[in-house]
Write a protein that holds these residues in place. Structure first.
Motif, PDB file in Angstrom:
ATOM      1  N   ASP A   1      56.728 -89.313   8.230  1.00 27.27           N
ATOM      2  CA  ASP A   1      57.191 -90.038   9.419  1.00 27.27           C
ATOM      3  C   ASP A   1      58.285 -89.313  10.207  1.00 27.27           C
ATOM      4  N   LEU A   2      59.049 -88.450   9.546  1.00 27.46           N
ATOM      5  CA  LEU A   2      60.233 -87.872  10.167  1.00 27.46           C
ATOM      6  C   LEU A   2      59.984 -86.462  10.693  1.00 27.46           C
TER       7      LEU A   2
ATOM      8  N   VAL B   1      65.176 -71.221  11.259  1.00 21.86           N
ATOM      9  CA  VAL B   1      64.759 -72.615  11.240  1.00 21.86           C
ATOM     10  C   VAL B   1      63.243 -72.700  11.121  1.00 21.86           C
ATOM     11  N   THR B   2      62.772 -73.724  10.405  1.00 15.63           N
ATOM     12  CA  THR B   2      61.374 -74.138  10.458  1.00 15.63           C
ATOM     13  C   THR B   2      61.362 -75.592  10.921  1.00 15.63           C
ATOM     14  N   TYR B   3      60.686 -75.834  12.029  1.00 11.44           N
ATOM     15  CA  TYR B   3      60.576 -77.178  12.605  1.00 11.44           C
ATOM     16  C   TYR B   3      59.306 -77.823  12.079  1.00 11.44           C
ATOM     17  N   LEU B   4      59.461 -78.976  11.420  1.00 11.14           N
ATOM     18  CA  LEU B   4      58.349 -79.656  10.754  1.00 11.14           C
ATOM     19  C   LEU B   4      58.090 -81.016  11.396  1.00 11.14           C
ATOM     20  N   PRO B   5      57.030 -81.156  12.194  1.00  4.02           N
ATOM     21  CA  PRO B   5      56.644 -82.489  12.646  1.00  4.02           C
ATOM     22  C   PRO B   5      56.086 -83.298  11.483  1.00  4.02           C
ATOM     23  N   PRO B   6      55.975 -84.621  11.618  1.00  2.00           N
ATOM     24  CA  PRO B   6      55.436 -85.426  10.512  1.00  2.00           C
ATOM     25  C   PRO B   6      54.080 -84.910  10.052  1.00  2.00           C
TER      26      PRO B   6
ATOM     27  N   GLN C   1      61.425 -81.818  20.506  1.00  4.06           N
ATOM     28  CA  GLN C   1      62.219 -83.037  20.444  1.00  4.06           C
ATOM     29  C   GLN C   1      63.323 -82.866  19.403  1.00  4.06           C
ATOM     30  N   THR C   2      64.309 -83.732  19.482  1.00  9.70           N
ATOM     31  CA  THR C   2      65.429 -83.682  18.553  1.00  9.70           C
ATOM     32  C   THR C   2      64.952 -84.090  17.157  1.00  9.70           C
ATOM     33  N   PRO C   3      65.281 -83.323  16.127  1.00  5.01           N
ATOM     34  CA  PRO C   3      64.844 -83.692  14.780  1.00  5.01           C
ATOM     35  C   PRO C   3      65.583 -84.930  14.261  1.00  5.01           C
ATOM     36  N   ASP C   4      64.895 -85.687  13.428  1.00  6.75           N
ATOM     37  CA  ASP C   4      65.561 -86.812  12.759  1.00  6.75           C
ATOM     38  C   ASP C   4      66.530 -86.303  11.707  1.00  6.75           C
TER      39      ASP C   4
END
Length: 240
Positions: A20-21, A34-39, A159-162
């Protein structure tokens, strides 16, 4: 055909994705990446929407400054204790962020060939008119790492990460974590330890898994992260 780093983004997907996050796994070694992980809810989505790149300096400039001011007696700022005694010079950080590397869009990677002892000397020269104490300079360099990470997120993330999940030696620097939390606002700053993955062991785990994947002919890269032309096997096997 791609960049040389980050190398462990596929492992980050497998071990640290959330259903979800939106998460950023931020390594702070000598250099930050950095690694950006969408849900992620299904293995068939593996790699979709994932981004990654080198954000700039991690600990390297802080460590060099600590060695400089201690005449080599110290090699790092344990827990950020020295930086915590200083005052951050925001105009310097804004000036340092003008370096073209930070505006360069991903995929991108860097290293000590850029953020080097010579680079620190340039930072010291630009700081001279501000008459900073050693503690002020170390505090400012520490917040520069945090500012460069936040700048990259604001510029290049969809988008801003949770959550921002830290690993690497910089995750042990309490002052750096505080600076990062202040600059990231509503994104919760955690460490991989908080999620059950030892930050001390994470890199060893990553390269053990990369070796396993290579042995079993499973590609180890994420093309959207490094800009490679496609999935490839990482490393070579040499049997003695």
């Amino acid at each position: 055909g791609g960049q040389g780093a980050p190398l462990v983004s596929k492992l980050d997907i497998c071990l640290l994705s959330h259903p979800d996050l939106y998460r950023c796994v931020q390594n702070i070694g000598g250099i930050g990446n950095v690694t950006y992980l969408p849900p992620l809810t299904d293995a068939s989505q593996l790699g979709q929407g994932v981004k990654g790149w080198d954000t700039g300096p991690g600990n390297v400039l802080i460590d060099l400054a600590v060695a400089h001011y201690s005449q080599g007696d110290l090699t790092y700022d344990a827990d950020g204790a020295w930086a915590a005694q200083g005052t951050i010079c925001q105009p310097l950080i804004e000036a340092w962020l003008q370096h073209p590397f930070f505006d360069e869009p991903p995929p991108k990677s860097t290293g000590r060939e850029l953020f080097s002892p010579a680079y620190l000397q340039t930072c010291l020269q630009t700081a001279a008119p501000h008459s900073l104490s050693p503690a002020d300079m170390i505090a400012t360099l520490t917040d520069f790492t945090a500012a460069s990470i936040a700048f990259n997120y604001h510029q290049f993330l969809p988008q801003t990460p949770d959550q921002v999940v830290l690993c690497g030696g910089g995750s042990r620097n309490r002052y750096l974590r505080q600076c990062l939390q202040q600059r990231l606002g509503n994104s919760a700053v955690l460490t991989t330890d908080d999620l059950g993955l030892s930050s001390d062991a994470k890199e060893a785990i990553a390269f053990a898994v990369l070796a396993y994947w290579r042995q079993h002919k499973i590609p180890g890269n994420v093309p959207t992260v490094t800009g490679a032309k496609g999935p490839v096997l990482l490393g070579e096997l040499h049997f003695v």
